[in-house]
Motif scaffolding. Sequence first.
Motif, PDB file in Angstrom:
ATOM      1  N   ALA A 405       0.963  -1.146   0.000  1.00  0.00           N
ATOM      2  CA  ALA A 405      -0.061   0.073  -0.170  1.00  0.00           C
ATOM      3  C   ALA A 405       0.785   1.269  -0.081  1.00  0.00           C
ATOM      4  CB  ALA A 405      -0.821   0.015   1.348  1.00  0.00           C
ATOM      5  N   GLU A 406       1.936   1.251   0.805  1.00  0.00           N
ATOM      6  CA  GLU A 406       2.840   2.313   0.797  1.00  0.00           C
ATOM      7  C   GLU A 406       4.125   1.871   1.475  1.00  0.00           C
ATOM      8  OE1 GLU A 406       1.890   6.768   2.633  1.00  0.00           O
ATOM      9  OE2 GLU A 406       1.044   5.043   3.971  1.00  0.00           O
ATOM     10  N   SER A 407       5.332   2.565   1.152  1.00  0.00           N
ATOM     11  CA  SER A 407       6.520   1.947   1.557  1.00  0.00           C
ATOM     12  C   SER A 407       7.564   3.121   1.710  1.00  0.00           C
ATOM     13  CB  SER A 407       6.975   1.038   0.645  1.00  0.00           C
ATOM     14  OG  SER A 407       7.638   1.734  -0.196  1.00  0.00           O
ATOM     15  N   ALA A 408       8.402   2.911   2.794  1.00  0.00           N
ATOM     16  CA  ALA A 408       9.608   4.065   2.977  1.00  0.00           C
ATOM     17  C   ALA A 408      10.813   3.196   2.843  1.00  0.00           C
ATOM     18  CB  ALA A 408       9.547   4.813   4.174  1.00  0.00           C
ATOM     19  N   VAL A 409      11.904   3.600   2.175  1.00  0.00           N
ATOM     20  CA  VAL A 409      13.172   2.869   2.067  1.00  0.00           C
ATOM     21  C   VAL A 409      14.173   3.886   2.677  1.00  0.00           C
ATOM     22  CG1 VAL A 409      14.876   2.041   0.304  1.00  0.00           C
ATOM     23  CG2 VAL A 409      12.281   1.437   0.238  1.00  0.00           C
ATOM     24  N   VAL A 410      15.083   3.057   3.580  1.00  0.00           N
ATOM     25  CA  VAL A 410      16.000   3.706   4.161  1.00  0.00           C
ATOM     26  C   VAL A 410      17.223   3.241   4.306  1.00  0.00           C
ATOM     27  CG1 VAL A 410      14.431   5.418   5.602  1.00  0.00           C
ATOM     28  CG2 VAL A 410      15.245   3.257   6.689  1.00  0.00           C
ATOM     29  N   SER A 411      18.398   3.655   4.920  1.00  0.00           N
ATOM     30  CA  SER A 411      19.535   3.063   4.958  1.00  0.00           C
ATOM     31  C   SER A 411      19.557   2.415   6.306  1.00  0.00           C
ATOM     32  CB  SER A 411      20.771   4.186   4.817  1.00  0.00           C
ATOM     33  OG  SER A 411      21.929   3.441   5.332  1.00  0.00           O
ATOM     34  N   SER A 412      19.923   1.032   6.470  1.00  0.00           N
ATOM     35  CA  SER A 412      20.356   0.424   7.947  1.00  0.00           C
ATOM     36  C   SER A 412      21.405  -0.107   8.077  1.00  0.00           C
ATOM     37  CB  SER A 412      19.017  -0.543   7.703  1.00  0.00           C
ATOM     38  OG  SER A 412      19.373  -1.524   8.737  1.00  0.00           O
ATOM     39  N   PRO A 413      22.038   0.014   9.285  1.00  0.00           N
ATOM     40  CA  PRO A 413      23.512  -0.538   9.236  1.00  0.00           C
ATOM     41  C   PRO A 413      23.692  -2.112   9.152  1.00  0.00           C
ATOM     42  CG  PRO A 413      22.356   0.095  11.512  1.00  0.00           C
ATOM     43  CD  PRO A 413      21.448   0.511  10.241  1.00  0.00           C
ATOM     44  N   ASP A 414      24.678  -2.346   8.603  1.00  0.00           N
ATOM     45  CA  ASP A 414      25.080  -3.850   8.432  1.00  0.00           C
ATOM     46  C   ASP A 414      26.350  -4.247   8.871  1.00  0.00           C
ATOM     47  OD1 ASP A 414      23.991  -6.337   6.968  1.00  0.00           O
ATOM     48  OD2 ASP A 414      26.184  -6.171   6.335  1.00  0.00           O
ATOM     49  N   PRO A 415      26.594  -5.068   9.721  1.00  0.00           N
ATOM     50  CA  PRO A 415      27.994  -5.336  10.092  1.00  0.00           C
ATOM     51  C   PRO A 415      29.173  -5.851   8.877  1.00  0.00           C
ATOM     52  CG  PRO A 415      26.554  -7.148  10.639  1.00  0.00           C
ATOM     53  CD  PRO A 415      25.680  -6.181  10.485  1.00  0.00           C
ATOM     54  N   VAL A 416      28.595  -6.394   8.063  1.00  0.00           N
ATOM     55  CA  VAL A 416      29.510  -6.826   6.756  1.00  0.00           C
ATOM     56  C   VAL A 416      29.415  -5.423   5.674  1.00  0.00           C
ATOM     57  CG1 VAL A 416      30.063  -8.467   4.741  1.00  0.00           C
ATOM     58  CG2 VAL A 416      28.825  -9.277   7.203  1.00  0.00           C
ATOM     59  N   ARG A 417      28.315  -4.947   5.187  1.00  0.00           N
ATOM     60  CA  ARG A 417      28.194  -4.201   4.180  1.00  0.00           C
ATOM     61  C   ARG A 417      28.363  -2.983   4.769  1.00  0.00           C
ATOM     62  NH1 ARG A 417      26.357  -7.386   0.039  1.00  0.00           N
ATOM     63  NH2 ARG A 417      26.078  -9.652   0.843  1.00  0.00           N
ATOM     64  N   GLY A 418      28.377  -2.346   5.939  1.00  0.00           N
ATOM     65  CA  GLY A 418      28.120  -0.943   6.305  1.00  0.00           C
ATOM     66  C   GLY A 418      26.705  -0.406   6.465  1.00  0.00           C
ATOM     67  N   GLU A 419      26.107  -0.123   5.107  1.00  0.00           N
ATOM     68  CA  GLU A 419      24.763   0.086   5.047  1.00  0.00           C
ATOM     69  C   GLU A 419      24.208  -0.913   4.044  1.00  0.00           C
ATOM     70  OE1 GLU A 419      24.053   4.227   3.977  1.00  0.00           O
ATOM     71  OE2 GLU A 419      25.924   4.781   5.024  1.00  0.00           O
ATOM     72  N   VAL A 420      22.844  -1.087   4.572  1.00  0.00           N
ATOM     73  CA  VAL A 420      22.023  -1.965   3.303  1.00  0.00           C
ATOM     74  C   VAL A 420      20.656  -0.875   3.289  1.00  0.00           C
ATOM     75  CG1 VAL A 420      23.071  -4.141   3.845  1.00  0.00           C
ATOM     76  CG2 VAL A 420      21.116  -3.175   5.073  1.00  0.00           C
ATOM     77  N   VAL A 421      20.027  -1.638   2.195  1.00  0.00           N
ATOM     78  CA  VAL A 421      18.575  -1.024   1.769  1.00  0.00           C
ATOM     79  C   VAL A 421      17.647  -1.672   2.827  1.00  0.00           C
ATOM     80  CG1 VAL A 421      16.758  -0.681   0.206  1.00  0.00           C
ATOM     81  CG2 VAL A 421      19.421  -0.433  -0.316  1.00  0.00           C
ATOM     82  N   LYS A 422      16.732  -0.805   3.519  1.00  0.00           N
ATOM     83  CA  LYS A 422      15.788  -1.563   4.387  1.00  0.00           C
ATOM     84  C   LYS A 422      14.562  -0.844   3.897  1.00  0.00           C
ATOM     85  CE  LYS A 422      13.876  -2.227   8.955  1.00  0.00           C
ATOM     86  NZ  LYS A 422      14.039  -2.546  10.486  1.00  0.00           N
ATOM     87  N   ALA A 423      13.561  -1.689   3.835  1.00  0.00           N
ATOM     88  CA  ALA A 423      12.157  -1.088   3.402  1.00  0.00           C
ATOM     89  C   ALA A 423      11.020  -1.410   4.516  1.00  0.00           C
ATOM     90  CB  ALA A 423      11.507  -2.037   2.288  1.00  0.00           C
ATOM     91  N   PHE A 424      10.308  -0.019   4.969  1.00  0.00           N
ATOM     92  CA  PHE A 424       9.301  -0.360   5.857  1.00  0.00           C
ATOM     93  C   PHE A 424       8.015  -0.194   4.955  1.00  0.00           C
ATOM     94  CE2 PHE A 424      12.598   1.353   8.379  1.00  0.00           C
ATOM     95  CZ  PHE A 424      12.429   0.907   9.582  1.00  0.00           C
ATOM     96  N   ILE A 425       7.151  -1.427   5.477  1.00  0.00           N
ATOM     97  CA  ILE A 425       6.178  -1.503   4.195  1.00  0.00           C
ATOM     98  C   ILE A 425       4.894  -1.602   4.967  1.00  0.00           C
ATOM     99  CG2 ILE A 425       5.030  -3.145   2.472  1.00  0.00           C
ATOM    100  CD1 ILE A 425       8.019  -3.869   2.013  1.00  0.00           C
ATOM    101  N   VAL A 426       3.735  -0.785   4.478  1.00  0.00           N
ATOM    102  CA  VAL A 426       2.422  -0.887   4.810  1.00  0.00           C
ATOM    103  C   VAL A 426       1.701  -1.842   3.697  1.00  0.00           C
ATOM    104  CG1 VAL A 426       0.267   0.029   5.447  1.00  0.00           C
ATOM    105  CG2 VAL A 426       2.514   1.379   5.743  1.00  0.00           C
ATOM    106  N   LEU A 427       1.200  -3.055   4.332  1.00  0.00           N
ATOM    107  CA  LEU A 427       0.563  -3.763   3.412  1.00  0.00           C
ATOM    108  C   LEU A 427      -0.913  -3.563   3.066  1.00  0.00           C
ATOM    109  CD1 LEU A 427       1.885  -7.223   4.716  1.00  0.00           C
ATOM    110  CD2 LEU A 427       2.657  -6.361   2.660  1.00  0.00           C
ATOM    111  N   ASN A 428      -1.484  -3.925   1.891  1.00  0.00           N
ATOM    112  CA  ASN A 428      -2.576  -3.948   1.566  1.00  0.00           C
ATOM    113  C   ASN A 428      -3.388  -5.053   2.461  1.00  0.00           C
ATOM    114  OD1 ASN A 428      -3.319  -1.759  -0.360  1.00  0.00           O
ATOM    115  ND2 ASN A 428      -1.872  -2.901  -1.661  1.00  0.00           N
TER     116      ASN A 428
END
Length: 487
Positions: A405-428
């Motif tokens: 239904a809606e989403s927000a994508v932000v950076s999130s810390p990751d021990p190996v990659r430094g930063e990864v893509v994280k999606a917060f999702i509101v489902l239909n």
Amino acid sequence: MTDLTCRTANVFTQACGLQTGDRLALILPRVPEWWLVSVGCIRTGVIYMPGTTQMKAKDILYRLQVSEAKAIVTTDTLAPEVDSVAPECPSLKTKLLVSDHSREGWLDFRSLIKSASPDHICIKSKTLDPMAIFFTSGTTGFPKMAKHSHGFALRSYFPACRKLLQLKTSDVFWCLSDTGWILATLGCLLEPWTSGSTVFAHHLPQFDPKVIIETLFKYPITQCLAAPSVYRMILQHNFTSLRFPTLEHCLTGGEALLPEEQEQWNRQTGVLLHQAYGQSETGIGCGTLRGMKIKPGSMGKAIPPFDIQIIDDKGNIQPPNTEGNIGIRIKPTRPIGLFMYYENNPEKTAEVECGDFYNTGDKATIDEEGYFWFLGRSDDVINASGYRIGPAEVENALAEHPAVAESAVVSSPDPVRGEVVKAFIVLNPAFSCRDQDELIKELQQHVKSVTAPYKYPRKVEFVSELPKTITGKIKRSELRKKEFGQK
Ligand SMILES: Nc1ncnc2c1ncn2[C@@H]1O[C@H](COP(=O)(O)OP(=O)(O)OP(=O)(O)O)[C@@H](O)[C@H]1O
């Protein structure tokens, strides 16, 4: 309007004792008095500060205090909130109520304009004299005060700017923007005023898509300007027909519009949906002018007198198809219509100057034809394993999946990659019972299939709602700070 706005100007200068340069907070819904107060202020040189009626006491307190407002105009609904904070606002001397009832400690605006004289001589304002202060939405922190000169109004007269809508005297123009937003000053007041077209106003206390659809069928509205979420709500409503009898032209801006929404609007209504980009600091900066080729997902081209370029962090102009900051040239000449500075904030004003440009803080690319493609706010761009990813690209990909239904994508810390893509999702709702792990895999696969695979969200979290500003913009910075354990 001449008669009523002259009376309003006299109310301000006589009954309220306001002087040129004083600040007035204007917090009204879509009632005729919003127009009278705006123009009354322009006539007298009182600096007006529009604010949304969705504000609560603490939002009003913040605005009254930082601006040192001398006066406020509002309705019954917000008057108690104002009274609850007024003792903490020593500069506030006059409270004007737009209502059929009276309230202690408040002046009755409607009866004052009835008894005021219709004779008023307008101040001789200069282009660079201050006219209004627009508070930014506060998506990235406290709202800032972007101060605009009378040049902002003048810009709407420029032939290049009038090409955006090409309003004619026969047009009936409906701007659904919240009255607290810079877009309302442009779309509800300046643009139709300079073109002599008819303004259509609907009180619309809530955004009910059914009411908007019925209104577009019932009244001879020819042009419409609204935030992408309004068009989105109408499309999601599954109405049998969206072939509005008189609607010819639609414009949107203020937040990202998904390319498929733009195409879907065109398919279902037969009307093209044009996109524009702007800020409280800029008014409309770029846009797809009426008649110009639409590239779905693009914000169009720079609108003169703004010279807009993609710049690096030092202000060097970048070649086409290279990611950079959206910059508006301010040297050697600051263009008419761009904000003057952030009131009471010389540090922030200096911070956004970048070489010969004003740095908007937004990331984008420009193509060979001069069309701009929005990537995200600078702070929102994710740097994952050396790849730079704009949240809009991933959110657009997710939006194409029926579960989202809606989403927000932000950076999130990751021990190996430094930063990864994280999606917060509101489902239909139809997808809320699905096995979550399975659905996450499906969504990740979907993103990999519709965009470059490195952009897919390695982390996914389902949420019931996303944090938003009072004007409905997603506060990605809040989500990002939580991810990094910051306050
Ligand atoms: N067509 C568009 N597509 C994508 N984003 C857009 C578009 N038009 C405007 N925006 C976004 O809206 C921002 C302008 O919004 P506004 O001036 O209301 O304040 P804000 O930037 O949200 O708040 P603050 O500066 O307080 O954090 C732009 O900088 C941009 O990020």
